[in-house]
Motif scaffolding. Structure first.
Motif, short mmCIF file in Angstrom:
data_model
loop_
_atom_site.label_atom_id
_atom_site.label_comp_id
_atom_site.label_asym_id
_atom_site.label_seq_id
_atom_site.Cartn_x
_atom_site.Cartn_y
_atom_site.Cartn_z
N LYS A 59 21.21 73.07 38.45
CA LYS A 59 22.33 74.00 38.32
C LYS A 59 22.96 74.36 39.66
N LEU A 60 22.37 73.91 40.75
CA LEU A 60 22.85 74.27 42.07
C LEU A 60 23.80 73.22 42.61
N PRO A 61 24.81 73.64 43.40
CA PRO A 61 25.70 72.67 44.04
C PRO A 61 24.91 71.71 44.91
N THR A 62 25.32 70.44 44.92
CA THR A 62 24.60 69.42 45.68
C THR A 62 24.47 69.79 47.15
N GLY A 63 25.54 70.34 47.72
CA GLY A 63 25.51 70.71 49.13
C GLY A 63 24.51 71.81 49.42
N VAL A 64 24.35 72.75 48.50
CA VAL A 64 23.39 73.83 48.67
C VAL A 64 21.96 73.29 48.61
N VAL A 65 21.72 72.39 47.65
CA VAL A 65 20.39 71.77 47.53
C VAL A 65 20.02 71.05 48.82
N SER A 66 20.94 70.25 49.33
CA SER A 66 20.66 69.50 50.56
C SER A 66 20.42 70.43 51.74
N LEU A 67 21.25 71.48 51.85
CA LEU A 67 21.13 72.43 52.94
C LEU A 67 19.75 73.07 52.95
N VAL A 68 19.31 73.57 51.80
CA VAL A 68 18.04 74.30 51.72
C VAL A 68 16.85 73.36 51.89
N GLU A 69 16.87 72.22 51.23
CA GLU A 69 15.74 71.32 51.30
C GLU A 69 15.55 70.75 52.71
N GLU A 70 16.65 70.43 53.36
CA GLU A 70 16.54 69.91 54.73
C GLU A 70 16.10 71.00 55.70
N ALA A 71 16.66 72.20 55.55
CA ALA A 71 16.27 73.30 56.44
C ALA A 71 14.81 73.67 56.22
N GLY A 72 14.38 73.68 54.96
CA GLY A 72 13.03 74.11 54.63
C GLY A 72 11.94 73.28 55.29
N LEU A 73 12.18 71.99 55.45
CA LEU A 73 11.17 71.14 56.08
C LEU A 73 11.01 71.43 57.57
N GLY A 74 11.92 72.20 58.13
CA GLY A 74 11.80 72.60 59.53
C GLY A 74 11.24 73.99 59.72
N TRP A 75 10.93 74.70 58.64
CA TRP A 75 10.40 76.05 58.75
C TRP A 75 8.97 76.04 59.28
N GLN A 76 8.65 77.06 60.04
CA GLN A 76 7.29 77.26 60.53
C GLN A 76 6.90 78.70 60.25
N PHE A 77 5.82 78.89 59.49
CA PHE A 77 5.35 80.22 59.15
C PHE A 77 4.12 80.57 59.96
N GLU A 78 3.88 81.86 60.07
CA GLU A 78 2.59 82.30 60.59
C GLU A 78 1.54 81.83 59.59
N PRO A 79 0.53 81.10 60.03
CA PRO A 79 -0.44 80.53 59.07
C PRO A 79 -1.04 81.59 58.15
N VAL A 80 -1.27 81.19 56.91
CA VAL A 80 -1.86 82.08 55.90
C VAL A 80 -3.37 81.99 56.01
N GLU A 81 -4.03 83.11 56.25
CA GLU A 81 -5.48 83.13 56.40
C GLU A 81 -6.14 83.94 55.29
N VAL A 82 -7.26 83.43 54.83
CA VAL A 82 -8.10 84.13 53.86
C VAL A 82 -9.50 84.21 54.45
N ASP A 83 -9.98 85.42 54.69
CA ASP A 83 -11.27 85.64 55.33
C ASP A 83 -11.36 84.91 56.67
N GLY A 84 -10.24 84.91 57.40
CA GLY A 84 -10.22 84.32 58.73
C GLY A 84 -10.06 82.82 58.77
N VAL A 85 -9.88 82.19 57.60
CA VAL A 85 -9.74 80.74 57.53
C VAL A 85 -8.33 80.39 57.06
N ALA A 86 -7.65 79.50 57.81
CA ALA A 86 -6.30 79.10 57.44
C ALA A 86 -6.32 78.33 56.12
N ARG A 87 -5.41 78.67 55.22
CA ARG A 87 -5.35 78.04 53.90
C ARG A 87 -3.94 77.52 53.62
N LYS A 88 -3.87 76.51 52.76
CA LYS A 88 -2.57 76.11 52.24
C LYS A 88 -2.07 77.21 51.31
#
Length: 290
Positions: A59-88
């Motif tokens: 349902k999304l415009p093609t340009g919006v899909v491309s913009l978000v998907e390409e940008a998303g692969l460059g995101w870097q988050f603060e790692p998610v930790e559970v009990d001090g261990v990094a998790r997916k």
């Protein structure tokens, strides 16, 4: 005479025929067109993103899909930790994509803001680690805004005390779906803000009994509120909606340590968002962005 009230999450119920007049919002210097899209970000143990999954991608415009998907692969988050261990992790996300006129014939499309993390929805009624609304007072549609035929969205933030009542409330932003003169728009925003504050101050909440925030002295949550008209055609998911974003303000009790740097206009009405519950994005939303 029909009673005129706002529903807190969704559309406003008012007599049909009072929809806002078609004003050329997109041609003004302050106006933008936007859409709020949702999905998931798959985060690796080092905080990088391996995939972006968009809801109702077709349902999304093609340009919006491309913009978000390409940008998303460059995101870097603060790692998610559970009990001090990094998790997916698989993080829920909502993004406000903005289009603004650039030149005579073109538009500049960008990711304006985003939220990554869980929110307290009706599906989470039994989760013991969320602040969850219990008793809600529905805001009234202000007469001055009703007569002007204007839609809008108000982003409230409240501090909840240990009795489950609201200790402080503040309006971070008010966006309008119509353009008026500067003084008139301020008057409309002030009216929507006042009505929303009056309502949310009477709310009560269920407090978390488990998790990292269970022993807190207080909790801060964001509440997005939509004001619209029954019978007024609303943009569907994946369609552009013209609006004039309002000034962004910071609640006076939020310290730098508490600030989660999440933009309120990326939040979906109908949910309650705990400040500090979201994931922290360390990189811009898109290359070249701030």
């Amino acid at each position: 005479m029909k009673r005129i009230m706002a529903t807190l999450f969704g559309l406003l119920v008012v007599p049909a025929g009072l929809a806002s007049d078609p004003i050329a919002v997109r041609t003004t210097a302050q106006a933008e067109a936007s859409m709020l899209i949702t999905g998931w970000a798959l985060i690796e143990t080092d905080g990088s993103v391996s995939a972006v999954e968009l809801d109702q991608r077709e349902k999304l415009p093609t340009g919006v899909v491309s913009l978000v998907e390409e940008a998303g692969l460059g995101w870097q988050f603060e790692p998610v930790e559970v009990d001090g261990v990094a998790r997916k992790a698989k993080a829920r996300m909502s993004l406000r994509v903005v289009a603004r006129k650039a030149g005579a014939d073109g538009y500049e499309v960008r990711i304006g803001s985003g939220f990554f993390g869980e929110a307290a929805t009706s599906e989470d009624e039994k989760r013991p680690d969320f602040v969850k609304s219990l008793k809600r007072r529905t805001p009234a549609y202000p007469d001055v805004v009703l007569k002007a035929g204007v839609r809008g969205t108000v982003y409230a933030i409240v501090k909840v005390g240990r009795l489950g009542t609201v200790e402080e409330a503040f309006i971070e932003q008010v966006d309008l779906r119509a353009f008026r003169t500067g003084n008139e728009m301020k008057r409309l925003r002030d009216a929507l803000a006042s009505s929303t504050l009056s309502a949310v101050k009477a709310w009560t909440f269920r407090l978390p009994v488990e998790g990292k925030h269970a022993d807190a002295e207080n909790w801060t949550v964001r509440i997005p509120v939509d004001y619209a008209f029954y019978g007024d055609p609303m943009p569907k998911y994946g369609e552009w909606d013209a609006y004039v974003p309002g000034p962004k303000r910071k609640a006076p009790w939020i310290t730098e340590q508490q600030d989660d740097h999440q933009s309120p206009d990326s939040l979906v009405a109908g949910e309650v968002y705990g400040v500090g519950d979201g994931l922290r994005l360390l990189t811009p939303l898109q290359p070249g962005g701030g």
